[in-house]
Design a protein around this motif. Structure first.
Motif, PDB file in Angstrom:
ATOM      1  N   ALA A  69      79.132   5.951  19.754  1.00 30.95           N
ATOM      2  CA  ALA A  69      79.274   7.175  20.777  1.00 30.95           C
ATOM      3  C   ALA A  69      78.461   8.161  21.321  1.00 30.95           C
ATOM      4  N   ALA A  70      77.602   8.592  20.311  1.00 29.47           N
ATOM      5  CA  ALA A  70      76.572   9.644  20.592  1.00 29.47           C
ATOM      6  C   ALA A  70      75.241   9.027  20.826  1.00 29.47           C
ATOM      7  N   GLY A  71      75.174   7.461  20.538  1.00 24.49           N
ATOM      8  CA  GLY A  71      73.980   6.898  20.683  1.00 24.49           C
ATOM      9  C   GLY A  71      72.872   7.153  19.581  1.00 24.49           C
ATOM     10  N   GLU A  72      73.401   7.409  18.212  1.00 20.88           N
ATOM     11  CA  GLU A  72      72.620   7.764  17.082  1.00 20.88           C
ATOM     12  C   GLU A  72      72.262   6.411  16.239  1.00 20.88           C
ATOM     13  N   VAL A  73      70.907   6.249  16.072  1.00 21.23           N
ATOM     14  CA  VAL A  73      70.510   5.160  15.378  1.00 21.23           C
ATOM     15  C   VAL A  73      69.723   5.719  14.057  1.00 21.23           C
ATOM     16  N   LEU A  74      69.487   4.911  13.001  1.00 22.09           N
ATOM     17  CA  LEU A  74      68.679   5.152  11.852  1.00 22.09           C
ATOM     18  C   LEU A  74      67.697   4.055  11.863  1.00 22.09           C
ATOM     19  N   PHE A  75      66.309   4.517  11.754  1.00 22.07           N
ATOM     20  CA  PHE A  75      65.324   3.411  11.546  1.00 22.07           C
ATOM     21  C   PHE A  75      65.145   3.309   9.835  1.00 22.07           C
ATOM     22  N   GLN A  76      64.982   2.332   9.558  1.00 22.55           N
ATOM     23  CA  GLN A  76      64.319   2.349   8.172  1.00 22.55           C
ATOM     24  C   GLN A  76      63.207   1.437   8.108  1.00 22.55           C
ATOM     25  N   ALA A  77      62.128   1.931   7.605  1.00 20.29           N
ATOM     26  CA  ALA A  77      60.737   1.287   7.440  1.00 20.29           C
ATOM     27  C   ALA A  77      60.069   1.838   6.264  1.00 20.29           C
ATOM     28  N   THR A  78      58.773   1.441   6.212  1.00 18.16           N
ATOM     29  CA  THR A  78      58.056   1.984   5.069  1.00 18.16           C
ATOM     30  C   THR A  78      57.066   2.973   5.572  1.00 18.16           C
ATOM     31  N   ARG A  79      56.380   3.841   4.933  1.00 17.41           N
ATOM     32  CA  ARG A  79      55.616   5.024   5.305  1.00 17.41           C
ATOM     33  C   ARG A  79      54.514   4.058   6.085  1.00 17.41           C
ATOM     34  N   ASP A  80      54.003   3.204   5.778  1.00 21.23           N
ATOM     35  CA  ASP A  80      53.155   2.107   6.182  1.00 21.23           C
ATOM     36  C   ASP A  80      53.081   1.429   7.605  1.00 21.23           C
ATOM     37  N   THR A  81      54.528   1.221   7.832  1.00 25.28           N
ATOM     38  CA  THR A  81      54.846   0.418   9.169  1.00 25.28           C
ATOM     39  C   THR A  81      55.371   1.537   9.915  1.00 25.28           C
ATOM     40  N   TRP A  82      55.844   2.649   9.536  1.00 23.03           N
ATOM     41  CA  TRP A  82      56.524   3.632  10.527  1.00 23.03           C
ATOM     42  C   TRP A  82      55.652   3.952  11.962  1.00 23.03           C
ATOM     43  N   PRO A  83      54.388   4.207  11.695  1.00 23.34           N
ATOM     44  CA  PRO A  83      53.560   4.607  12.913  1.00 23.34           C
ATOM     45  C   PRO A  83      53.682   3.434  14.042  1.00 23.34           C
ATOM     46  N   ASP A  84      53.603   2.081  13.603  1.00 22.09           N
ATOM     47  CA  ASP A  84      53.370   0.896  14.395  1.00 22.09           C
ATOM     48  C   ASP A  84      55.008   0.680  15.055  1.00 22.09           C
ATOM     49  N   LEU A  85      56.054   0.943  14.310  1.00 16.47           N
ATOM     50  CA  LEU A  85      57.403   0.831  14.924  1.00 16.47           C
ATOM     51  C   LEU A  85      57.682   1.902  15.756  1.00 16.47           C
ATOM     52  N   ARG A  86      57.384   3.090  15.693  1.00 20.09           N
ATOM     53  CA  ARG A  86      57.538   4.105  16.654  1.00 20.09           C
ATOM     54  C   ARG A  86      56.822   4.043  17.670  1.00 20.09           C
ATOM     55  N   LYS A  87      55.507   3.599  17.600  1.00 21.66           N
ATOM     56  CA  LYS A  87      54.833   3.318  18.814  1.00 21.66           C
ATOM     57  C   LYS A  87      55.508   2.129  19.790  1.00 21.66           C
ATOM     58  N   ALA A  88      55.865   1.117  19.002  1.00 23.77           N
ATOM     59  CA  ALA A  88      56.483  -0.113  19.746  1.00 23.77           C
ATOM     60  C   ALA A  88      57.630   0.258  20.504  1.00 23.77           C
ATOM     61  N   VAL A  89      58.698   1.214  19.676  1.00 22.90           N
ATOM     62  CA  VAL A  89      59.923   1.565  20.308  1.00 22.90           C
ATOM     63  C   VAL A  89      59.646   2.427  21.561  1.00 22.90           C
ATOM     64  N   GLU A  90      58.386   3.640  21.441  1.00 16.75           N
ATOM     65  CA  GLU A  90      58.552   4.423  22.577  1.00 16.75           C
ATOM     66  C   GLU A  90      57.927   3.719  23.712  1.00 16.75           C
ATOM     67  N   GLN A  91      57.037   2.382  23.611  1.00 18.14           N
ATOM     68  CA  GLN A  91      56.574   1.917  24.668  1.00 18.14           C
ATOM     69  C   GLN A  91      57.694   0.915  25.402  1.00 18.14           C
ATOM     70  N   MET A  92      58.913   0.973  24.854  1.00 12.08           N
ATOM     71  CA  MET A  92      60.039   0.245  25.423  1.00 12.08           C
ATOM     72  C   MET A  92      60.824   0.962  26.788  1.00 12.08           C
ATOM     73  N   GLY A  93      60.387   2.154  26.545  1.00 14.09           N
ATOM     74  CA  GLY A  93      60.875   3.020  27.769  1.00 14.09           C
ATOM     75  C   GLY A  93      62.420   3.199  27.725  1.00 14.09           C
ATOM     76  N   LEU A  94      63.101   3.168  26.572  1.00 15.57           N
ATOM     77  CA  LEU A  94      64.699   3.389  26.546  1.00 15.57           C
ATOM     78  C   LEU A  94      65.104   4.907  26.403  1.00 15.57           C
ATOM     79  N   GLY A  95      64.136   5.752  26.442  1.00 12.51           N
ATOM     80  CA  GLY A  95      64.520   7.254  26.447  1.00 12.51           C
ATOM     81  C   GLY A  95      64.882   7.478  25.223  1.00 12.51           C
ATOM     82  N   ILE A  96      64.462   6.992  24.204  1.00 11.96           N
ATOM     83  CA  ILE A  96      64.491   7.566  22.824  1.00 11.96           C
ATOM     84  C   ILE A  96      64.260   8.872  22.314  1.00 11.96           C
ATOM     85  N   GLU A  97      64.951   9.501  21.504  1.00 12.91           N
ATOM     86  CA  GLU A  97      64.703  10.718  21.063  1.00 12.91           C
ATOM     87  C   GLU A  97      64.760  10.857  19.544  1.00 12.91           C
TER      88      GLU A  97
END
Length: 78
Positions: A46-74
């Motif tokens: 209902a609130a649109g809250e999600v949890l990402f689980q990654a490693t410290r090494d993969t998080w920067p790449d995952l964050r960058k990919a998600v931001e480029q989707m243009g979904l308005g993620i906060e």
């Protein structure tokens, strides 16, 4: 040659974020396609809250990919 030992507990990276409710399914499918980078779980639909689980090494790449989707993620907690 010495091996570097990494504790699994120290490798985890959990990031809480908010995305428009209508975009949750698209986000989940997209991240599934990038499965080697991490996993996303819905924690409050209902609130649109999600949890990402990654490693410290993969998080920067995952964050960058998600931001480029243009979904308005906060990102709420990193």
């Amino acid at each position: 040659m010495s091996k570097r030992i990494i504790s699994f507990a120290d490798a985890d990276k959990l990031v809480k974020a908010r995305v428009p409710r209508s975009e949750i399914q698209m986000l989940v499918k997209y991240v599934e396609g990038l499965g080697h980078l991490g996993v996303v779980t819905t924690i409050d639909k209902a609130a649109g809250e999600v949890l990402f689980q990654a490693t410290r090494d993969t998080w920067p790449d995952l964050r960058k990919a998600v931001e480029q989707m243009g979904l308005g993620i906060e990102f709420i907690e990193e």
